[in-house]
Write a protein that holds these residues in place. Structure first.
Motif, PDB file in Angstrom:
ATOM      1  N   ILE A 149      25.506  20.040  -3.582  1.00 40.90           N
ATOM      2  CA  ILE A 149      25.863  18.823  -2.862  1.00 40.90           C
ATOM      3  C   ILE A 149      27.309  18.465  -3.194  1.00 40.90           C
ATOM      4  O   ILE A 149      27.720  18.505  -4.355  1.00 40.90           O
ATOM      5  CB  ILE A 149      24.914  17.655  -3.229  1.00 40.90           C
ATOM      6  CG1 ILE A 149      25.450  16.341  -2.675  1.00 40.90           C
ATOM      7  CG2 ILE A 149      24.714  17.555  -4.716  1.00 40.90           C
ATOM      8  CD1 ILE A 149      24.567  15.156  -2.977  1.00 40.90           C
ATOM      9  N   THR A 150      28.076  18.150  -2.162  1.00 42.35           N
ATOM     10  CA  THR A 150      29.433  17.653  -2.326  1.00 42.35           C
ATOM     11  C   THR A 150      29.396  16.131  -2.301  1.00 42.35           C
ATOM     12  O   THR A 150      28.933  15.529  -1.329  1.00 42.35           O
ATOM     13  CB  THR A 150      30.347  18.175  -1.214  1.00 42.35           C
ATOM     14  OG1 THR A 150      30.371  19.607  -1.269  1.00 42.35           O
ATOM     15  CG2 THR A 150      31.762  17.653  -1.390  1.00 42.35           C
ATOM     16  N   LEU A 151      29.879  15.518  -3.373  1.00 37.32           N
ATOM     17  CA  LEU A 151      29.798  14.070  -3.505  1.00 37.32           C
ATOM     18  C   LEU A 151      30.841  13.374  -2.645  1.00 37.32           C
ATOM     19  O   LEU A 151      31.824  13.993  -2.179  1.00 37.32           O
ATOM     20  CB  LEU A 151      29.977  13.679  -4.974  1.00 37.32           C
ATOM     21  CG  LEU A 151      28.981  14.282  -5.963  1.00 37.32           C
ATOM     22  CD1 LEU A 151      29.305  13.839  -7.374  1.00 37.32           C
ATOM     23  CD2 LEU A 151      27.564  13.902  -5.598  1.00 37.32           C
ATOM     24  N   LEU A 152      30.624  12.079  -2.445  1.00 35.05           N
ATOM     25  CA  LEU A 152      31.586  11.285  -1.687  1.00 35.05           C
ATOM     26  C   LEU A 152      32.968  11.311  -2.306  1.00 35.05           C
ATOM     27  O   LEU A 152      33.977  11.238  -1.606  1.00 35.05           O
ATOM     28  CB  LEU A 152      31.101   9.831  -1.585  1.00 35.05           C
ATOM     29  CG  LEU A 152      29.883   9.534  -0.711  1.00 35.05           C
ATOM     30  CD1 LEU A 152      29.523   8.076  -0.855  1.00 35.05           C
ATOM     31  CD2 LEU A 152      30.154   9.880   0.731  1.00 35.05           C
ATOM     32  N   THR A 153      33.001  11.382  -3.625  1.00 32.54           N
ATOM     33  CA  THR A 153      34.281  11.301  -4.324  1.00 32.54           C
ATOM     34  C   THR A 153      35.055  12.609  -4.325  1.00 32.54           C
ATOM     35  O   THR A 153      36.161  12.670  -4.867  1.00 32.54           O
ATOM     36  CB  THR A 153      34.034  10.866  -5.779  1.00 32.54           C
ATOM     37  OG1 THR A 153      33.081  11.750  -6.387  1.00 32.54           O
ATOM     38  CG2 THR A 153      33.489   9.445  -5.836  1.00 32.54           C
ATOM     39  N   HIS A 154      34.479  13.693  -3.770  1.00 31.66           N
ATOM     40  CA  HIS A 154      35.195  14.964  -3.719  1.00 31.66           C
ATOM     41  C   HIS A 154      36.447  14.809  -2.870  1.00 31.66           C
ATOM     42  O   HIS A 154      36.423  14.208  -1.793  1.00 31.66           O
ATOM     43  CB  HIS A 154      34.286  16.047  -3.149  1.00 31.66           C
ATOM     44  CG  HIS A 154      34.922  17.399  -3.116  1.00 31.66           C
ATOM     45  ND1 HIS A 154      35.144  18.144  -4.250  1.00 31.66           N
ATOM     46  CD2 HIS A 154      35.400  18.131  -2.076  1.00 31.66           C
ATOM     47  CE1 HIS A 154      35.709  19.291  -3.918  1.00 31.66           C
ATOM     48  NE2 HIS A 154      35.879  19.299  -2.604  1.00 31.66           N
ATOM     49  N   LYS A 155      37.537  15.377  -3.336  1.00 31.02           N
ATOM     50  CA  LYS A 155      38.812  15.202  -2.646  1.00 31.02           C
ATOM     51  C   LYS A 155      38.758  15.827  -1.253  1.00 31.02           C
ATOM     52  O   LYS A 155      38.413  16.992  -1.092  1.00 31.02           O
ATOM     53  CB  LYS A 155      39.947  15.846  -3.453  1.00 31.02           C
ATOM     54  CG  LYS A 155      41.345  15.540  -2.920  1.00 31.02           C
ATOM     55  CD  LYS A 155      42.398  16.097  -3.838  1.00 31.02           C
ATOM     56  CE  LYS A 155      43.803  15.790  -3.324  1.00 31.02           C
ATOM     57  NZ  LYS A 155      44.045  14.341  -3.224  1.00 31.02           N
ATOM     58  N   GLY A 156      39.065  15.007  -0.247  1.00 33.92           N
ATOM     59  CA  GLY A 156      39.073  15.458   1.130  1.00 33.92           C
ATOM     60  C   GLY A 156      37.762  15.283   1.862  1.00 33.92           C
ATOM     61  O   GLY A 156      37.703  15.520   3.074  1.00 33.92           O
ATOM     62  N   VAL A 158      36.148   7.068   5.700  1.00 33.59           N
ATOM     63  CA  VAL A 158      36.374   6.991   4.255  1.00 33.59           C
ATOM     64  C   VAL A 158      36.656   8.404   3.732  1.00 33.59           C
ATOM     65  O   VAL A 158      35.930   9.345   4.067  1.00 33.59           O
ATOM     66  CB  VAL A 158      35.166   6.368   3.539  1.00 33.59           C
ATOM     67  CG1 VAL A 158      35.277   6.546   2.035  1.00 33.59           C
ATOM     68  CG2 VAL A 158      35.066   4.890   3.864  1.00 33.59           C
ATOM     69  N   TYR A 159      37.698   8.500   2.905  1.00 35.98           N
ATOM     70  CA  TYR A 159      38.101   9.782   2.336  1.00 35.98           C
ATOM     71  C   TYR A 159      37.860   9.771   0.825  1.00 35.98           C
ATOM     72  O   TYR A 159      38.160   8.774   0.145  1.00 35.98           O
ATOM     73  CB  TYR A 159      39.591  10.051   2.598  1.00 35.98           C
ATOM     74  CG  TYR A 159      39.926  10.331   4.040  1.00 35.98           C
ATOM     75  CD1 TYR A 159      40.123  11.634   4.498  1.00 35.98           C
ATOM     76  CD2 TYR A 159      40.057   9.292   4.960  1.00 35.98           C
ATOM     77  CE1 TYR A 159      40.441  11.888   5.830  1.00 35.98           C
ATOM     78  CE2 TYR A 159      40.368   9.535   6.290  1.00 35.98           C
ATOM     79  CZ  TYR A 159      40.563  10.840   6.713  1.00 35.98           C
ATOM     80  OH  TYR A 159      40.867  11.091   8.031  1.00 35.98           O
ATOM     81  N   GLY A 160      37.345  10.876   0.313  1.00 31.87           N
ATOM     82  CA  GLY A 160      37.248  11.037  -1.129  1.00 31.87           C
ATOM     83  C   GLY A 160      38.606  11.375  -1.719  1.00 31.87           C
ATOM     84  O   GLY A 160      39.364  12.160  -1.146  1.00 31.87           O
ATOM     85  N   MET A 161      38.880  10.822  -2.894  1.00 32.07           N
ATOM     86  CA  MET A 161      40.200  10.989  -3.528  1.00 32.07           C
ATOM     87  C   MET A 161      40.124  11.751  -4.854  1.00 32.07           C
ATOM     88  O   MET A 161      41.080  11.760  -5.612  1.00 32.07           O
ATOM     89  CB  MET A 161      40.834   9.620  -3.757  1.00 32.07           C
ATOM     90  CG  MET A 161      41.052   8.814  -2.497  1.00 32.07           C
ATOM     91  SD  MET A 161      42.067   9.688  -1.272  1.00 32.07           S
ATOM     92  CE  MET A 161      43.625   9.765  -2.154  1.00 32.07           C
ATOM     93  N   GLY A 162      38.995  12.363  -5.171  1.00 34.42           N
ATOM     94  CA  GLY A 162      38.886  13.089  -6.427  1.00 34.42           C
ATOM     95  C   GLY A 162      37.776  12.532  -7.288  1.00 34.42           C
ATOM     96  O   GLY A 162      37.305  11.410  -7.094  1.00 34.42           O
ATOM     97  N   LYS A 163      37.362  13.321  -8.280  1.00 34.26           N
ATOM     98  CA  LYS A 163      36.203  12.968  -9.091  1.00 34.26           C
ATOM     99  C   LYS A 163      36.406  11.691  -9.877  1.00 34.26           C
ATOM    100  O   LYS A 163      35.485  10.915 -10.083  1.00 34.26           O
ATOM    101  CB  LYS A 163      35.886  14.128 -10.043  1.00 34.26           C
ATOM    102  CG  LYS A 163      34.569  13.994 -10.766  1.00 34.26           C
ATOM    103  CD  LYS A 163      34.265  15.255 -11.544  1.00 34.26           C
ATOM    104  CE  LYS A 163      32.902  15.146 -12.231  1.00 34.26           C
ATOM    105  NZ  LYS A 163      32.567  16.373 -12.994  1.00 34.26           N
ATOM    106  N   GLU A 164      37.615  11.451 -10.365  1.00 32.54           N
ATOM    107  CA  GLU A 164      37.873  10.286 -11.212  1.00 32.54           C
ATOM    108  C   GLU A 164      38.526   9.134 -10.459  1.00 32.54           C
ATOM    109  O   GLU A 164      38.888   8.137 -11.081  1.00 32.54           O
ATOM    110  CB  GLU A 164      38.775  10.693 -12.397  1.00 32.54           C
ATOM    111  CG  GLU A 164      38.202  11.794 -13.263  1.00 32.54           C
ATOM    112  CD  GLU A 164      36.917  11.387 -13.947  1.00 32.54           C
ATOM    113  OE1 GLU A 164      36.722  10.172 -14.162  1.00 32.54           O
ATOM    114  OE2 GLU A 164      36.094  12.269 -14.256  1.00 32.54           O
ATOM    115  N   ASN A 165      38.705   9.242  -9.147  1.00 33.68           N
ATOM    116  CA  ASN A 165      39.395   8.214  -8.372  1.00 33.68           C
ATOM    117  C   ASN A 165      38.431   7.565  -7.392  1.00 33.68           C
ATOM    118  O   ASN A 165      37.333   8.060  -7.137  1.00 33.68           O
ATOM    119  CB  ASN A 165      40.587   8.823  -7.622  1.00 33.68           C
ATOM    120  CG  ASN A 165      41.616   9.402  -8.566  1.00 33.68           C
ATOM    121  OD1 ASN A 165      41.921   8.812  -9.598  1.00 33.68           O
ATOM    122  ND2 ASN A 165      42.137  10.580  -8.233  1.00 33.68           N
ATOM    123  N   ALA A 166      38.885   6.445  -6.835  1.00 34.13           N
ATOM    124  CA  ALA A 166      38.058   5.719  -5.877  1.00 34.13           C
ATOM    125  C   ALA A 166      38.203   6.334  -4.490  1.00 34.13           C
ATOM    126  O   ALA A 166      38.989   7.251  -4.253  1.00 34.13           O
ATOM    127  CB  ALA A 166      38.465   4.247  -5.859  1.00 34.13           C
TER     128      ALA A 166
END
Length: 301
Positions: free
Chosen positions: A176-183, A199-207
């Motif tokens: 599963i690719t999470l919402l927070t995955h970049k792109g 809504v775009y994911g910005m990375g594992k540690e970002n909002a």
């Protein structure tokens, strides 16, 4: 001639047997009198007071040895009991932690079952096995795969909202690719006014972030973003994110909108895979390429 007398070297007196009888008679009489009238009680008390130091000195080594022995035995017993109590406490703490974990899992499973019932029973419970090996990606590996009916593109949710999407399947597991995955993108709309955006994911540690939002768009902090359903993958109305910050800088062409995921994307152990996929109508055919017509003057020439 005078008779000579022998010198007396020993004092003459009662015979020992006579003295024994006398003293025995006196002792017997004294005992009888003491039993009857207790006349020797003060004498006994005085003698006991005088003899107490001698008695204490005589029994002091034995008493000290007993006290030392009792102390050592008591210390050994206390240490053994203390060690036993510590072991029992550790076992009790471990059992309490396990029970708390089970209670949280049961609560989460109840919420997931309630969510599945809200989706008309369309969904399969799954368990997270481990994170993806790549530390720079926001992906999870689940315990259900192709043999369990999992398909590419299915939506994964938890009791709070959308977690991600199935992007890789294997016979026994899926990824599963999470919402927070970049792109990673999710079509959403503002619950308050229906404004549609992505809504775009910005990375594992970002909002999360919303791109290409005009400066005058009606979006504010605290707005809830839900799936719009226009892509045919995500069912409409699922919570996705909540707007945490809106920066309208006049020097920029678009507003900077940051969001926080509504779901606990990196906390839950159990999730729900939705099998509801809406079939969209086919896209219209592409228009024929435009060909300019020839002018009549060129035809006459």
């Amino acid at each position: 001639m005078q008779a000579t007398t022998q010198p007396v070297f020993f004092k003459q007196g009662p015979k020992p047997f006579s003295l024994l009888l006398i003293y025995a008679s006196l002792s017997l009489a004294l005992l009888l009198v003491d039993v009857r009238w207790q006349i020797l009680q003060p004498a006994r008390e005085a003698v006991s007071v005088l003899l107490y130091p001698l008695q204490w000195l005589a029994t002091a080594p034995v008493s000290a040895a007993h006290r030392v022995s009792d102390f050592l035995v008591s210390q050994t017993e206390l240490q053994r009991e203390n060690r036993k109590l510590q072991d029992e406490r550790l076992l009790a703490n471990a059992e309490l932690l396990r029970l708390n974990a089970l209670r949280q899992e049961n609560e989460q499973l109840r919420h997931l079952l309630a969510t599945r019932d809200a989706q008309h029973g369309k969904g399969a419970l799954t368990e997270v096995l481990y994170d993806d090996r790549d530390p720079y990606t926001a992906k999870l590996v689940l315990d259900r795969g192709e043999t369990a009916g999992v398909k590419l593109g299915q939506v994964v949710i938890d009791p709070l909202g959308v977690v991600g999407q199935i992007t890789r399947i294997q016979p026994l597991t899926s990824e599963i690719t999470l919402l927070t995955h970049k792109g990673h993108t999710v079509p959403v709309q503002v619950l308050r006014n229906g404004l549609r955006t992505v809504v775009y994911g910005m990375g594992k540690e970002n909002a999360l972030q919303v791109h290409w939002m005009p400066l005058n768009a009606d979006i504010r902090e605290g707005d809830e973003l839900v799936t719009s359903g226009i892509d045919g993958t995500y069912p409409a109305g699922l919570p996705v994110a909540k707007v945490s910050k809106v920066d309208r800088n006049p020097g920029l062409a678009f507003a900077q909108v940051r969001c926080l995921p509504a779901a606990d994307v990196d906390k839950h152990r159990f999730m729900l895979i939705l099998d509801e996929q809406r079939a969209l109508p086919p896209q219209p055919p592409a228009p024929e390429p435009f060909t300019p017509k020839k002018s009549r003057k060129k035809e006459t020439l």
